[in-house]
Design a protein around this motif. Structure first.
Motif, PDB file in Angstrom:
ATOM      1  N   ARG A  57      -2.305   8.082  20.462  1.00  0.00           N
ATOM      2  CA  ARG A  57      -1.559   8.384  19.365  1.00  0.00           C
ATOM      3  C   ARG A  57      -2.173   8.989  17.958  1.00  0.00           C
ATOM      4  NH1 ARG A  57      -3.770   3.203  18.707  1.00  0.00           N
ATOM      5  NH2 ARG A  57      -4.123   2.529  16.659  1.00  0.00           N
ATOM      6  N   PRO A  58      -1.610   9.971  17.605  1.00  0.00           N
ATOM      7  CA  PRO A  58      -2.288  10.825  16.497  1.00  0.00           C
ATOM      8  C   PRO A  58      -2.382  10.083  14.949  1.00  0.00           C
ATOM      9  CG  PRO A  58      -0.027  11.468  16.752  1.00  0.00           C
ATOM     10  CD  PRO A  58      -0.336  10.442  17.490  1.00  0.00           C
ATOM     11  N   GLY A  59      -3.196  10.567  14.039  1.00  0.00           N
ATOM     12  CA  GLY A  59      -3.196  10.187  12.783  1.00  0.00           C
ATOM     13  C   GLY A  59      -3.943   8.597  12.542  1.00  0.00           C
ATOM     14  N   SER A  60      -3.244   7.843  11.630  1.00  0.00           N
ATOM     15  CA  SER A  60      -3.844   6.642  10.843  1.00  0.00           C
ATOM     16  C   SER A  60      -2.533   5.467  11.383  1.00  0.00           C
ATOM     17  CB  SER A  60      -4.358   6.668   9.626  1.00  0.00           C
ATOM     18  OG  SER A  60      -5.379   7.589   9.531  1.00  0.00           O
ATOM     19  N   GLN A  61      -2.072   5.143  12.438  1.00  0.00           N
ATOM     20  CA  GLN A  61      -0.909   4.426  12.660  1.00  0.00           C
ATOM     21  C   GLN A  61      -1.448   3.150  13.336  1.00  0.00           C
ATOM     22  OE1 GLN A  61       2.631   7.040  14.098  1.00  0.00           O
ATOM     23  NE2 GLN A  61       0.766   7.902  15.039  1.00  0.00           N
ATOM     24  N   HIS A  62      -1.251   1.979  12.704  1.00  0.00           N
ATOM     25  CA  HIS A  62      -1.594   0.735  12.955  1.00  0.00           C
ATOM     26  C   HIS A  62      -0.384   0.255  13.849  1.00  0.00           C
ATOM     27  CE1 HIS A  62      -5.174   0.566  10.533  1.00  0.00           C
ATOM     28  NE2 HIS A  62      -4.489   1.088   9.750  1.00  0.00           N
ATOM     29  N   GLN A  86       4.371  10.389  14.070  1.00  0.00           N
ATOM     30  CA  GLN A  86       3.575  10.033  12.900  1.00  0.00           C
ATOM     31  C   GLN A  86       4.611   9.514  11.938  1.00  0.00           C
ATOM     32  OE1 GLN A  86      -0.177  11.399  11.793  1.00  0.00           O
ATOM     33  NE2 GLN A  86      -0.112  13.078  13.246  1.00  0.00           N
ATOM     34  N   THR A  87       5.751   8.700  12.249  1.00  0.00           N
ATOM     35  CA  THR A  87       6.898   8.392  11.411  1.00  0.00           C
ATOM     36  C   THR A  87       6.501   7.157  10.476  1.00  0.00           C
ATOM     37  OG1 THR A  87       8.262   8.955  12.981  1.00  0.00           O
ATOM     38  CG2 THR A  87       9.193   7.576  11.440  1.00  0.00           C
ATOM     39  N   TYR A  88       5.654   6.369  11.101  1.00  0.00           N
ATOM     40  CA  TYR A  88       5.299   4.957  10.231  1.00  0.00           C
ATOM     41  C   TYR A  88       3.857   4.797  10.285  1.00  0.00           C
ATOM     42  CZ  TYR A  88       9.982   3.836  11.476  1.00  0.00           C
ATOM     43  OH  TYR A  88      11.294   4.246  11.673  1.00  0.00           O
ATOM     44  N   ARG A  89       3.274   4.249   9.360  1.00  0.00           N
ATOM     45  CA  ARG A  89       1.981   4.016   9.172  1.00  0.00           C
ATOM     46  C   ARG A  89       1.558   2.802   9.762  1.00  0.00           C
ATOM     47  NH1 ARG A  89      -2.660   4.939   5.276  1.00  0.00           N
ATOM     48  NH2 ARG A  89      -4.373   4.236   6.503  1.00  0.00           N
ATOM     49  N   LEU A  90       2.539   1.598   9.737  1.00  0.00           N
ATOM     50  CA  LEU A  90       2.525   0.501  10.511  1.00  0.00           C
ATOM     51  C   LEU A  90       3.737   0.243  11.342  1.00  0.00           C
ATOM     52  CD1 LEU A  90       0.868  -2.428  10.900  1.00  0.00           C
ATOM     53  CD2 LEU A  90       2.681  -3.405   9.239  1.00  0.00           C
ATOM     54  N   TYR A  91       3.474  -0.344  12.711  1.00  0.00           N
ATOM     55  CA  TYR A  91       4.423  -0.483  13.506  1.00  0.00           C
ATOM     56  C   TYR A  91       4.436  -2.017  13.798  1.00  0.00           C
ATOM     57  CZ  TYR A  91       4.938   4.351  14.369  1.00  0.00           C
ATOM     58  OH  TYR A  91       4.876   5.902  14.256  1.00  0.00           O
ATOM     59  N   GLN A 114       0.699  -1.399   0.002  1.00  0.00           N
ATOM     60  CA  GLN A 114       0.175  -0.076   0.135  1.00  0.00           C
ATOM     61  C   GLN A 114       0.861   1.196   0.014  1.00  0.00           C
ATOM     62  OE1 GLN A 114      -3.086  -0.056  -0.268  1.00  0.00           O
ATOM     63  NE2 GLN A 114      -3.116  -2.143  -0.493  1.00  0.00           N
ATOM     64  N   GLY A 115       2.223   1.168   0.030  1.00  0.00           N
ATOM     65  CA  GLY A 115       2.968   2.382  -0.003  1.00  0.00           C
ATOM     66  C   GLY A 115       3.258   2.918   1.476  1.00  0.00           C
ATOM     67  N   TRP A 116       2.834   2.192   2.416  1.00  0.00           N
ATOM     68  CA  TRP A 116       2.917   2.771   3.938  1.00  0.00           C
ATOM     69  C   TRP A 116       4.226   2.541   4.299  1.00  0.00           C
ATOM     70  CZ3 TRP A 116      -1.536  -0.207   6.820  1.00  0.00           C
ATOM     71  CH2 TRP A 116      -3.007   0.336   6.401  1.00  0.00           C
ATOM     72  N   PRO A 117       4.890   3.749   5.001  1.00  0.00           N
ATOM     73  CA  PRO A 117       6.122   3.327   5.856  1.00  0.00           C
ATOM     74  C   PRO A 117       5.861   2.651   6.969  1.00  0.00           C
ATOM     75  CG  PRO A 117       5.578   6.159   5.613  1.00  0.00           C
ATOM     76  CD  PRO A 117       4.233   5.063   5.208  1.00  0.00           C
TER      77      PRO A 117
END
Length: 198
Positions: A152-157, A121-126, A49-52
């Motif tokens: 945690r902010p944003g859309s981080q899984h 919000q460095t990554y989208r998936l941890y 998906q192009g997620w960091p």
């Protein structure tokens, strides 16, 4: 193919699209094999998906090279999907507790970095591989972890793996899978092998 329709729809004021986009805390726990393997499968989907992606591997030796690490590093550097960053904290195996002060210090440092990355919000998936152990052994405070994950902010899984997940973590998580062992080659005296365990 199953439609994936929820059994109930909460009265939370969110649209279906908003609810669907909610970031998740996922826990893979239990005594069976496959917890990390499943988490790295999610990382492959995220890469596509192009997620960091940030992988934080707790307790395992920095010298131990797993197949998923090499594959995800190559994919992350390919420029085709999302970038992948891989961090290793601790030395030794998760089931052998040697030099606990050093391990505890490294685990605390690892968690501090994760908290900073979540805030930024460095990554989208941890992928917090074997993170249940530092929680179980008291190296990282469960209250702090729950508060950080909740805020945690944003859309981080976040996906967390390891045996004996803390009950508070299970309660907080959106998705919990318990791997149970029905049968394993080690029961018949067979050690791990290339391509299966690493």
């Amino acid at each position: 193919m199953p439609q994936g329709k929820p059994a109930t729809v909460p009265d939370d004021g969110l649209t279906t699209r908003q609810r669907r986009a909610r970031p998740l805390v996922i826990v893979h726990t239990g005594p069976g094999k496959g917890k990390s393997t499943a988490a790295f499968g999610l990382a492959l989907r995220a890469w596509n998906q192009g997620w960091p992606i940030g992988v934080f591997q707790f307790v395992k030796s920095a010298k131990w090279r797993v197949g998923e690490e090499r594959a995800l590093r190559v994919l992350g550097a390919s420029g085709e999907g999302g970038p992948v960053t891989w961090h290793k904290m601790g030395e030794g195996w998760s089931w052998i507790q040697r030099d606990q002060a050093s391990h505890a210090e490294q685990a605390a440092e690892g968690w501090a970095q994760i908290a900073r990355d979540l805030a930024a919000q460095t990554y989208r998936l941890y992928v917090l591989d074997e993170f249940t152990y530092p929680l179980k052994w008291g190296w990282v405070d469960i209250d702090e972890v729950i508060a950080t994950l909740s805020g945690r902010p944003g859309s981080q899984h976040v996906v967390i793996t390891g045996r004996d997940a803390h009950p508070r973590l299970l309660e907080h998580a959106d998705l919990v899978t318990e791997m149970t062992k029905i049968k394993h080659p080690m029961d018949a005296g067979q050690k791990g092998q290339k391509g299966i365990e690493w």
